[in-house]
Scaffold this active site. Structure first.
Site, PDB file in Angstrom:
ATOM      1  N   GLU A 123      32.913  37.800  45.320  1.00  0.00           N
ATOM      2  CA  GLU A 123      33.887  36.907  44.859  1.00  0.00           C
ATOM      3  C   GLU A 123      33.403  35.557  44.578  1.00  0.00           C
ATOM      4  O   GLU A 123      33.024  35.078  45.382  1.00  0.00           O
ATOM      5  CB  GLU A 123      35.174  36.857  45.982  1.00  0.00           C
ATOM      6  N   ASP A 175      44.044  27.856  51.202  1.00  0.00           N
ATOM      7  CA  ASP A 175      42.630  27.689  51.971  1.00  0.00           C
ATOM      8  C   ASP A 175      42.533  26.639  52.988  1.00  0.00           C
ATOM      9  O   ASP A 175      43.423  25.582  53.104  1.00  0.00           O
ATOM     10  CB  ASP A 175      41.579  27.425  50.886  1.00  0.00           C
ATOM     11  N   TYR A 206      43.321  44.105  48.750  1.00  0.00           N
ATOM     12  CA  TYR A 206      42.707  43.063  49.673  1.00  0.00           C
ATOM     13  C   TYR A 206      43.973  42.709  50.950  1.00  0.00           C
ATOM     14  O   TYR A 206      44.986  42.337  50.417  1.00  0.00           O
ATOM     15  CB  TYR A 206      42.437  41.824  48.988  1.00  0.00           C
TER      16      TYR A 206
END
Lengths: 411, 256
Positions: free
Chosen positions: B43, B54, B168
């Site tokens: 990725e 994040d 995912y």
């Protein structure tokens, strides 16, 4: 007072509906829901909880009681006679949101959202703040309702708005400094979102402006609509007619949306949103999203964003922390595109001068954010018809800004 | 893409690194290092100025990369040359705004021409993804979407219906970053997700060592390691260069 009935009422309703949002949270092209999957169900739950609350008479009653007995509504509409005379206008009226408990309009939304959060069984509030007014209002309602509270604030904003940091701490909130990025409001929102996504079970994100994923823009607007509802009634009582123009500063856009919304169907009423012109026209020197920005996605919605050609969000600058933000509420983007609201900018210097002028002419020290709206009236008064009646939203008071006046050499 | 060269599924390792960290020149070498180390899928992050999903490690990497000019335009210019040297398939990982500004169709065309397999856009929900999915699928690219512990069955069905390549699964609510343990509920969560999609399942967020990778691989087809590798690039690469990064991926795999 004008009573709105029948056909007129229908037309008003239709005109209001024109700006949305639709079922997907879109105001025309703008708005929507751009958040990580972990937050998608929580915002869906929030949408349902808000819908249920607003249709529940006991919720509306509790909120209206708190607005009256705790926050201090209705706020006065004050005829600023000396300023009107100086500028050669018939009537400049100030909507005195600065007189509310905690010193700004922010408390309207905080009381509403805290009641929704309590209905959802949340035990903790998290918020971002720029100028600190939303942080103080969030800390206040958390104390009032016995909820835990964490407020994220950029390090630069903590330094320039330090009185509000102390107020939040005194109210029992944890103030968490944000040192990433530009160390201002944008980065505080990033951190608040990160906190929310991590603690989503217990925590409600009490977002402080008409921004973010649906339903925040409509919910925050609805909680501030009371500003325009009161102002419309009050000006009709005072002048026997609608105003010619409304002026409000626009950061995220909550105080302006609150004032404007009720007047949108009144075609004769011009509306002017004043963005932060900062210290120059280059990207990074201002926060004028409609004069240098273009549509993009930031913090959960599609709206006008100050950004580079590669889609990176720009740094912004304003003397007022509350306007120092690179995006704007999606409903403003829709109103801009429809041409219903005119957006303009006032510089740091113009805002500081306007604050000083209002202090000396009327004995009112405005927040530097609100001073941008005053500055625009001062600037365009010479070109206006002397018979005009205007309303300026005085969204907050300036106690928090004394150190900025000092470093600008005014004190 | 998770079937791998031998055509079998299962026990795969996906690694994330941010393009441009510590510089665009070095990204090519780092991609080769993780490829040699045995990553099954890579990725590649396109850094964004406001990475709200994040944690601190990837935030720092994004800041470093942006300072070195790692824009979406520059990355897509360099991607074809990078891709040619790799065995592992590459998917891009980003936030929506840089892709939207680049242009959805132009992005899809350039990603396909560079030989990458698809993309994952962390702040793009299936509800808002219509034009993006259309553009990506028209270029035969995979659209990987995220599922989360907070996703309802209704949402999982929707996510399953728009995902291609693999799905995912975020192991826990929160931002990216290393964690001490793998959640106990992960197995049940993975089973619930599989009811809504036949796609291979990758599990990520919080995995940082071979034990955790192995635990994730027990319940899913692949484990994703992001922040731990980015930290290795931050801490080991300045001293041990590419070898240190290759060794780190090998070490992660040793649990496999």
């Amino acid at each position: 007072m004008t009573v709105v009935t029948g056909k007129v009422a229908e037309e008003r309703k239709e005109a209001v509906a024109r700006t949305g949002p639709d079922a997907r949270g879109r105001f025309g092209d703008f708005g929507g829901r751009y958040v990580p999957e972990t937050l998608m169900h929580p915002v869906e739950e929030l949408e349902r909880a808000y819908e249920a609350a607003r249709n529940d008479p006991s919720f509306r009653q509790e909120l209206s009681d708190l607005l009256k007995t705790y926050a201090g509504r209705p706020t006065p509409l004050f005829h600023a006679r000396r300023l009107s005379e100086r500028l050669g206008l018939r009537g400049i009226y100030l909507k005195r949101e600065d007189l509310l408990h905690t010193g700004a309009h922010k408390i309207n939304n905080c009381l509403g959202q805290a009641l929704v959060a309590r209905r959802m069984g949340k035990t903790r509030l998290v918020a971002e703040t720029g100028a600190g007014q939303h942080g103080v209002a969030t800390a206040t309602v958390a104390a009032l309702m016995g909820l835990k509270c964490a407020v994220y604030m950029g390090e630069e904003d903590m330094a320039r708005q330090s009185p509000n940091v102390f107020r939040m701490r005194l109210l029992g909130a944890e103030v968490i400094p944000v040192g990433s990025g530009s160390k201002t409001l944008k980065d505080a929102i990033n951190e608040a979102m990160r906190d929310w996504v991590t603690n989503v079970e217990s925590t409600h994100y009490l977002l402080g402006s008409v921004l973010g994923p649906h339903p925040y823009p409509v919910m925050v607007r609805d909680f501030h609509r009371v500003i325009g509802e009161e102002a419309r009634r009050q000006i009709l009582e005072a002048e026997g007619r609608l105003p010619d123009a409304l002026f409000a500063c626009v950061g995220g856009g909550s105080n302006s949306m609150g004032l404007f919304y009720e007047f949108i169907p009144d075609a004769s009423v011009r509306m002017v949103g004043v963005e932060a012109g900062g210290c120059g026209a280059e990207l990074g020197q201002h926060a004028a999203r409609f004069d240098g920005g273009r549509p993009g996605v930031l913090h959960g919605c599609f709206t006008y964003v100050l950004q580079t050609a590669d889609g990176l969000v720009s740094d912004t600058h304003s003397v007022s922390a509350g306007l120092d933000y690179p995006a704007i509420g999606p409903e403003h983007a829709a109103l801009f595109r429809m041409g219903r609201v005119e957006y303009t900018r006032a510089s740091d210097g113009e805002a500081l001068a306007a604050a000083q002028c209002l202090a000396r002419m009327e004995g009112i020290i405005p927040a530097l954010e609100s001073a941008h709206a005053v500055a625009e009236v001062i600037k365009r008064a010479p070109r206006m018809d002397p018979n005009e009646v205007v309303i300026v939203n005085l969204s907050g008071r300036g106690d928090k800004d004394l150190s900025i006046f000092q470093s600008a050499g005014i004190l | 893409m998770l079937r791998g060269a031998d055509g079998r599924g299962g026990h795969r390792l996906i690694v994330y690194l941010a393009a441009g960290d510590p510089s665009l020149e070095e990204t090519g070498k780092l991609l080769q290092a993780v490829d040699r180390g045995g990553a099954d899928v890579i990725e590649l992050g396109i850094p964004f100025s406001d990475p709200m999903a994040d944690g601190p490690v990837i935030q720092r990497a994004s800041e470093r990369a942006l300072k070195r000019g790692a824009t979406v335009t520059r990355i897509l210019q360099l991607l074809p040359a990078w891709r040619r040297t790799l065995h592992a398939p590459v998917i891009l990982f980003s936030y929506f705004n840089p892709i939207l500004q680049y242009g959805l169709e132009r992005f899809a065309r350039d990603v396909a021409q560079a030989g990458a397999e698809g993309a994952l856009v962390v702040d793009l929900s299936p509800e808002e993804a219509g034009s993006y999915i259309q553009a990506m699928h028209a270029s035969n690219l995979d659209t990987v979407f995220l599922a989360s512990p907070t996703s309802t069955d209704e949402r999982l069905a929707r996510i399953g219906s728009v995902s291609t390549g693999f799905l995912y699964l975020i192991s826990r609510a929160g931002v990216t970053g290393e964690r001490g343990t793998v959640p106990e509920a992960l197995s049940a969560l993975a089973q619930r997700v599989r009811r809504f999609s036949k796609l291979p399942l990758a599990v990520g967020f919080g995995l940082s060592n071979p034990e955790q990778v192995r635990e994730a691989q027990k319940v899913a087809d692949a484990a994703v390691v992001g922040s731990a590798l980015v930290r290795a690039i931050e801490e080991r690469y300045p001293v041990e260069r590419e070898d240190g990064v290759e060794q780190f991926v090998r070490w992660l795999r040793s649990g496999a």
